[in-house]
Motif scaffolding. Structure first.
Motif, PDB file in Angstrom:
ATOM      1  N   GLU A   1       0.830  -1.206   0.000  1.00 41.72           N
ATOM      2  CA  GLU A   1       0.000   0.000   0.000  1.00 41.72           C
ATOM      3  C   GLU A   1       0.865   1.257   0.000  1.00 41.72           C
ATOM      4  N   LEU A   2       1.942   1.247   0.768  1.00 45.16           N
ATOM      5  CA  LEU A   2       2.862   2.385   0.810  1.00 45.16           C
ATOM      6  C   LEU A   2       3.527   2.590  -0.546  1.00 45.16           C
ATOM      7  N   ASP A  47       2.273   1.826  -3.455  1.00 47.21           N
ATOM      8  CA  ASP A  47       1.278   2.416  -4.353  1.00 47.21           C
ATOM      9  C   ASP A  47       1.086   3.903  -4.061  1.00 47.21           C
ATOM     10  N   TRP A  48       1.144   4.241  -2.792  1.00 47.06           N
ATOM     11  CA  TRP A  48       0.882   5.611  -2.378  1.00 47.06           C
ATOM     12  C   TRP A  48       2.014   6.559  -2.782  1.00 47.06           C
ATOM     13  N   ILE A  49       3.282   6.115  -2.545  1.00 42.52           N
ATOM     14  CA  ILE A  49       4.402   7.007  -2.855  1.00 42.52           C
ATOM     15  C   ILE A  49       5.098   6.660  -4.164  1.00 42.52           C
TER      16      ILE A  49
END
Length: 84
Positions: free
Chosen positions: A32-33, A35-37
């Motif tokens: 998830e991290l 994908d986010w950054i």
């Protein structure tokens, strides 16, 4: 798999699966991290944690089974009777 877990102490199986859940949760969080950054390396680390934790648990259970079999002597084969 389920037959092997019957030869391992219940508390050990709980610990192994608990560790797998922690590593898998960390892997999902990293995914998830990533994908986010937008860092692809974190995505690869995520996959390694997910797959690696599963292999780790499987290997630890198989190791415990091998130890149990070798200490019990269950793997010893008996010689056929009578043979000259």
């Amino acid at each position: 798999g389920s037959a092997a877990t019957t030869m391992v102490e219940e508390n050990d199986v709980i610990v192994y699966f608990g560790m797998m859940m922690l590593f898998a949760s960390a892997g999902i969080a990293l995914s998830e991290l990533a994908d986010w950054i937008g860092i692809g390396g974190l995505e690869m680390l995520s996959v390694l944690l997910l797959v690696g934790s599963s292999f780790f648990v499987a290997l630890m259970i198989l190791y415990q089974v091998a130890q149990t079999v070798s200490t019990d002597g269950s793997h010893a084969q008996t010689a056929p009777e009578g043979g000259d």
